[in-house]
Motif scaffolding. Structure first.
Motif, PDB file in Angstrom:
ATOM      1  N   SER A 102     -53.424 -18.087  33.655  1.00 56.44           N
ATOM      2  CA  SER A 102     -52.382 -19.077  33.407  1.00 56.44           C
ATOM      3  C   SER A 102     -52.592 -19.849  32.107  1.00 56.44           C
ATOM      4  N   HIS A 103     -53.855 -20.096  31.722  1.00 58.85           N
ATOM      5  CA  HIS A 103     -54.075 -20.860  30.495  1.00 58.85           C
ATOM      6  C   HIS A 103     -53.624 -20.076  29.260  1.00 58.85           C
ATOM      7  N   LEU A 104     -53.703 -18.752  29.328  1.00 56.24           N
ATOM      8  CA  LEU A 104     -53.199 -17.942  28.218  1.00 56.24           C
ATOM      9  C   LEU A 104     -51.677 -17.966  28.184  1.00 56.24           C
ATOM     10  N   ASN A 105     -51.062 -17.962  29.350  1.00 55.59           N
ATOM     11  CA  ASN A 105     -49.599 -18.063  29.391  1.00 55.59           C
ATOM     12  C   ASN A 105     -49.130 -19.409  28.859  1.00 55.59           C
ATOM     13  N   ALA A 106     -49.878 -20.472  29.160  1.00 61.84           N
ATOM     14  CA  ALA A 106     -49.522 -21.792  28.636  1.00 61.84           C
ATOM     15  C   ALA A 106     -49.599 -21.809  27.115  1.00 61.84           C
ATOM     16  N   ARG A 107     -50.625 -21.211  26.563  1.00 66.02           N
ATOM     17  CA  ARG A 107     -50.747 -21.153  25.106  1.00 66.02           C
ATOM     18  C   ARG A 107     -49.635 -20.333  24.479  1.00 66.02           C
ATOM     19  N   ILE A 159     -45.357 -15.999  38.437  1.00 67.59           N
ATOM     20  CA  ILE A 159     -44.931 -15.891  37.038  1.00 67.59           C
ATOM     21  C   ILE A 159     -45.962 -16.520  36.113  1.00 67.59           C
ATOM     22  N   MET A 160     -46.467 -17.686  36.497  1.00 68.30           N
ATOM     23  CA  MET A 160     -47.400 -18.425  35.644  1.00 68.30           C
ATOM     24  C   MET A 160     -48.773 -17.776  35.599  1.00 68.30           C
ATOM     25  N   GLY A 161     -49.083 -16.925  36.569  1.00 61.07           N
ATOM     26  CA  GLY A 161     -50.388 -16.273  36.596  1.00 61.07           C
ATOM     27  C   GLY A 161     -51.394 -16.945  37.496  1.00 61.07           C
ATOM     28  N   THR A 214     -44.245 -19.820  45.406  1.00 62.75           N
ATOM     29  CA  THR A 214     -45.076 -18.646  45.179  1.00 62.75           C
ATOM     30  C   THR A 214     -44.538 -17.815  44.015  1.00 62.75           C
ATOM     31  N   THR A 215     -43.222 -17.719  43.901  1.00 61.63           N
ATOM     32  CA  THR A 215     -42.630 -17.001  42.772  1.00 61.63           C
ATOM     33  C   THR A 215     -43.013 -17.660  41.452  1.00 61.63           C
ATOM     34  N   MET A 216     -42.947 -18.989  41.410  1.00 66.05           N
ATOM     35  CA  MET A 216     -43.313 -19.708  40.196  1.00 66.05           C
ATOM     36  C   MET A 216     -44.791 -19.492  39.857  1.00 66.05           C
ATOM     37  N   ARG A 217     -45.650 -19.566  40.860  1.00 70.47           N
ATOM     38  CA  ARG A 217     -47.083 -19.391  40.644  1.00 70.47           C
ATOM     39  C   ARG A 217     -47.401 -17.962  40.199  1.00 70.47           C
ATOM     40  N   GLY A 272     -50.246 -11.002  35.865  1.00 66.63           N
ATOM     41  CA  GLY A 272     -51.619 -11.293  36.242  1.00 66.63           C
ATOM     42  C   GLY A 272     -52.469 -11.891  35.143  1.00 66.63           C
ATOM     43  N   ARG A 273     -51.886 -12.137  33.970  1.00 63.38           N
ATOM     44  CA  ARG A 273     -52.673 -12.749  32.895  1.00 63.38           C
ATOM     45  C   ARG A 273     -53.039 -14.182  33.265  1.00 63.38           C
TER      46      ARG A 273
END
Length: 235
Positions: free
Chosen positions: A72-77, A49-51, A44-47, A69-70
């Protein structure tokens, strides 16, 4: 300033509160481990962080920018790579197609990840590049999941339970590959309950119990702390 800073995040699933004021940080080039028994909140902590599972409160800061809360696809980019516990490869796609679908542009100042580089890290994948992902062994699927994440050219990888469901010999091989990644300059957060695996690879460790951080120290300090191990880590 830390590469990643997590400050007092709280996460709930419905009426059930799962994370309680979890804070941690990762410096550039570090491998930081989240350690604990099954169900204590590591994934849950990892999820969060990833959004994927946004925190209800608290803050996640990536390279001096709030990303709480951003999507996850934006965090990946933006340089975060996520290797899920369930692997989630595309079983009907070949190894090469699994890699190609995750491709993102290289980042300035970093050696780019491409097929040649991930195949050099995971030679088994090159041998099976035309095999559907669903026909790979569990260990090979774990390698493919990590390789697919690397194709996004991340600066930091969130690596969730890499040793789970993998034969001991393959666990050792995956550990060596994770060490190579860390030594190449990739920063890593690893959620894991295999203590020996964690202590052999990590720089620092956060121990979780019932959704809260109950201990933080270097891997060497945790290795010597039998009280924490017996209370929070051993079954």
């Amino acid at each position: 300033m830390s590469l990643l800073q997590v400050e007092a995040i709280n996460v709930s699933y419905g009426l059930s509160k799962v994370l309680h004021d979890v804070s941690l940080n990762v410096e550039k080039g570090e491998l930081v481990a989240l350690v604990g028994r099954n169900g204590v909140g590591k994934s849950t902590t990892m999820r969060a962080i990833m959004g994927i599972t946004p925190p209800a409160s608290g803050a996640v800061t990536w390279k001096d920018r709030k990303i709480t809360g951003r999507p996850s696809h934006l965090n990946a980019r933006d340089g975060l790579g996520y290797v899920p516990e369930e692997r989630r490869i595309f079983g009907s796609l070949t190894v090469w197609e699994n890699l190609d679908v995750a491709r993102l542009p290289p980042r300035a100042g970093f050696e780019p990840w491409n097929e040649e580089r991930v195949f050099a890290l995971f030679p088994d994948l090159e041998r099976f590049r035309d095999r559907p992902g669903g026909l790979l062994s569990g260990g090979q699927q774990q390698m493919l999941t990590i390789a697919r994440t690397l194709m996004g050219n991340p600066e930091l990888i969130l690596l969730d339970e890499p040793s789970e469901g993998v034969a001991p010999l393959i666990v050792a091989q995956i550990g060596e590959k994770i060490r190579e990644l860390r030594d190449s300059g990739v920063s890593i957060i690893m959620a894991e309950q295999n203590l020996d695996f964690v202590l052999a690879l990590s720089d620092r460790c956060y121990v979780l119990e019932k959704g809260a951080v109950v201990y933080h120290g270097t891997a060497a300090e945790l290795r010597q702390n039998e009280e924490i191990q017996n209370r929070h880590l051993h079954i």
